[in-house]
Each structure stands twice: as structure tokens, then as C-alpha cells.
Enzyme design. Structure first.
Site, mmCIF file in Angstrom:
data_model
loop_
_atom_site.group_PDB
_atom_site.id
_atom_site.type_symbol
_atom_site.label_atom_id
_atom_site.label_comp_id
_atom_site.label_asym_id
_atom_site.label_seq_id
_atom_site.Cartn_x
_atom_site.Cartn_y
_atom_site.Cartn_z
ATOM 1 N N GLU A 1 0.827 -1.215 0.000
ATOM 2 C CA GLU A 1 0.000 0.000 0.000
ATOM 3 C C GLU A 1 0.860 1.264 0.000
ATOM 4 O OE1 GLU A 1 -2.886 -0.560 -0.746
ATOM 5 O OE2 GLU A 1 -3.614 -2.379 0.239
ATOM 6 N N HIS B 1 -2.921 2.234 8.302
ATOM 7 C CA HIS B 1 -3.974 1.383 7.713
ATOM 8 C C HIS B 1 -4.147 0.152 8.591
ATOM 9 C CE1 HIS B 1 -6.260 -1.101 5.012
ATOM 10 N NE2 HIS B 1 -5.258 -1.928 4.783
ATOM 11 N N HIS C 1 -7.026 -3.263 9.712
ATOM 12 C CA HIS C 1 -8.213 -4.061 9.381
ATOM 13 C C HIS C 1 -9.122 -4.111 10.611
ATOM 14 C CE1 HIS C 1 -5.936 -6.292 5.897
ATOM 15 N NE2 HIS C 1 -6.038 -4.990 5.715
ATOM 16 N N GLU D 1 -18.076 12.196 22.239
ATOM 17 C CA GLU D 1 -16.849 12.900 21.863
ATOM 18 C C GLU D 1 -16.419 12.662 20.420
ATOM 19 O OE1 GLU D 1 -13.887 13.006 24.929
ATOM 20 O OE2 GLU D 1 -15.336 14.188 26.072
ATOM 21 N N HIS E 1 -12.798 -3.910 3.770
ATOM 22 C CA HIS E 1 -11.340 -4.066 3.872
ATOM 23 C C HIS E 1 -10.767 -3.472 5.168
ATOM 24 C CE1 HIS E 1 -7.210 -3.952 1.697
ATOM 25 N NE2 HIS E 1 -7.025 -3.808 2.991
HETATM 26 P P1 13P Z 1 1.163 -5.468 3.114
HETATM 27 O O1 13P Z 1 1.584 -6.717 3.843
HETATM 28 O O2 13P Z 1 1.752 -5.406 1.720
HETATM 29 O O3 13P Z 1 1.423 -4.227 3.923
HETATM 30 O O4 13P Z 1 -0.414 -5.570 2.863
HETATM 31 C C1 13P Z 1 -1.296 -5.694 3.937
HETATM 32 C C2 13P Z 1 -2.586 -5.022 3.681
HETATM 33 O O5 13P Z 1 -3.303 -4.733 4.608
HETATM 34 C C3 13P Z 1 -2.986 -4.705 2.281
HETATM 35 O O6 13P Z 1 -4.094 -3.855 2.249
HETATM 36 ZN ZN ZN Z 2 -5.298 -3.925 4.096
#
Ligand code: 13P
Ligand code: ZN
Length: 275
Positions: free
Chosen positions: A115, A139, A141, A169, A210
């Protein structure tokens, strides 16, 4: 100074561990990047050994010559703390913002997160709109936020309003709101363009089915933002699991009062009347 003794590296590692402990990073899920300050690069220069130039896959001219600390592709957040040299790396960008080279880390091979285009395009937008203040892109999940992308309309207004309602809040923590990227193939330039477009107005972008991207000034603020949004999503998941209709909630005029006392501007487009 050794890279691993630098405060920015310690902060980065702590954040990776905190994210893992929240349950946001199954396997290699999620990635983190930090735009390193010039004096911080200077302090660890003795350990920086450039490798060959590689294409970024997009162009970020406003970041030309900058250095970033980033997680490696396929690396596990849970390993960042115990094997930082294997899991993360420092990269330098070229004078056009089109190529990078690894200068430290990933000692057993590999490359920065898949990413990287999204991280760098988000950094470029945030560097510009915050006058250089923002340095962190994260980023993750995040389970509950992902769950909501299966049941709520994929609209910025709806996600922002529903998540604001779940904790008083929230509008103070993310007053600008949240942007939504519909499902797209991850890891490329297209999703990076879509996300960075949202980062012009928001600090949070949700990728449908995602995860989430957050941007911030430092590790605490960026982690805290992700944590706040995800906790709010968790409350909404619990509420929706009990009943499809709320018996009572925070109303548009309540948000307007909150905005006055907390000195934030809450865009009216999020304060629509519900039927
Ligand atoms: P990477 O291991 O390449 O960072 O990918 C993980 C991920 O969350 C892709 O969206
Ligand atoms: Zn991801």
C-alpha cells in the site's frame, strides 16, 4: 545514533504493537508509515546505506527527497516489536517523487508495504493541506468498521453521522467526518488516488469490506483517531445487534450545541433530518 535508539522509531514500534493488541492486524494485515523529520534523518545517518532505486508506482513530487519509516510488505505487525530490522524499513524518495530506495531495515529482504502508493499519496495531500504538520498514515483491518460496510450505505454522510451518534466525543475527535472508498482492488494506484482525494477533506477513509486509513500529526493522535472510530463502530454493531431502531439518540440540535461548547465546526451536511 542507532536507528533503533531513535524516539521516532520507538514510537512507531509501540504503535504497531498497540494495533496488534487491538486485534486489527491478522497475519500481515495493515501497514504504517511515518514521514521522518530532517533532523531525525540526520541523527541516524550513520546507519543509512542506500540500496537500488525502485519504482513507487505513482508520482508524489511534493515528497521528493523525503525519508519514511514504513512496514514491510507481507510482514506481521505482531513481529515489529521483536524483529524490527526484519519487519520495517527506512526509504528515501528520489528528486522527482517517482522512485524509492531502502536505506535501512528489511534485513532479510523484501520491500515496503504493497500500500506504499496509498501511504505516499495520502502523505502528499496531508503535507500540503496541513502545512507539513501531519506525519503519520495508518492502515488497519478494524473489525467493526469493516462489518458496518456490509450494512450501511457506502456514503460519507451516513457513516459520519452514525459514528458521531455512538459516542458524544466522536464529533470532537473527527469533526471533518469520514470518507468512504467503495470496494476496489487494494495495493495499486487507483485506490491510492481515490483515498488521497478523500484525505483532502477528511482524516479518516474507510475502505469498504477491507479496513480503515487514518492520518495524523503524530503516533498518539493517529492511533487515538483509529481507536475512537473503531470503538464507535463497535458500539453501533452492538446496538444494531440488539435492535434495528434506536429508542433515543443524539439529535442534530444536540450536535450543534456540542459544536459551540467544544469550539468545532460540524458541517451541516452530516446533520440531516432522519425519517
Ligand atoms: P502489506 O503486507 O503489503 O502491507 O499488505 C497488507 C494489507 O493490509 C494490504 O491492504
Ligand atoms: Zn489492508
Amino acid at each position: 545514533m542507532k536507528v533503533l535508539d531513535a524516539e521516532f522509531v520507538k514510537g512507531f514500534i509501540r504503535m504497531a504493537t498497540d494495533g496488534w493488541e487491538q486485534g486489527w492486524h491478522e497475519r500481515n494485515g495493515g501497514n504504517l508509515s511515518y514521514r521522518i523529520k530532517p533532523e531525525e534523518v540526520g541523527a541516524v545517518q550513520e546507519e543509512l546505506v542506500p540500496r537500488e532505486w525502485q519504482k513507487i508506482g505513482t508520482s508524489v513530487p511534493q515528497l521528493a527527497g523525503e525519508y519514511f519509516l514504513v512496514t514491510g510488505s507481507g510482514k506481521y505487525m505482531r513481529n515489529v516489536q521483536i524483529q524490527p530490522e526484519d519487519s520495517i524499513c527506512i526509504v528515501e524518495l528520489d528528486d522527482k517523487g517517482e522512485e524509492y530506495r531502502i536505506c535501512w531495515g528489511l534485513v532479510n529482504g523484501g520491500k515496503p508495504t504493497s500500500e506504499l502508493p496509498s501511504h505516499l499519496m495520502n502523505h502528499e495531500v496531508k503535507k500540503t493541506v496541513t502545512n507539513g504538520r501531519y506525519r503519520v498514515i495508518y492502515h488497519a483491518h478494524t473489525t467493526n468498521t469493516i462489518a458496518l460496510t456490509f450494512v450501511l450505505p457506502l456514503e460519507d454522510e451516513v457513516f459520519t453521522r452514525e459514528l458521531w451518534e455512538m459516542a458524544t466525543e466522536c464529533p470532537v475527535v473527527f469533526p471533518d467526518g469520514i470518507g468512504i472508498v467503495p470496494w476496489m482492488v487494494p495495493g495499486g494506484r487507483d485506490i491510492a488516488v481515490a483515498t488521497s482525494e478523500l484525505m483532502k477533506k477528511y482524516d479518516v477513509a474507510i475502505w469498504a469490506h477491507h479496513g480503515m486509513f487514518c492520518a495524523g500529526e503524530d503516533f498518539d493522535l493517529t492511533f487515538g483517531l483509529m481507536h475512537t472510530v473503531e470503538k464507535s463502530a463497535e458500539i453501533l454493531v452492538k446496538v444494531l445487534s440488539m435492535t434495528p431502531t434506536k429508542r433515543q439518540t443524539i439529535q442534530p440540535d444536540d450536535f450543534r450545541s456540542l459544536a459551540v461548547d467544544f469550539k468545532v465546526t460540524l458541517p451541516e451536511r452530516f446533520l440531516y433530518e432522519k425519517h
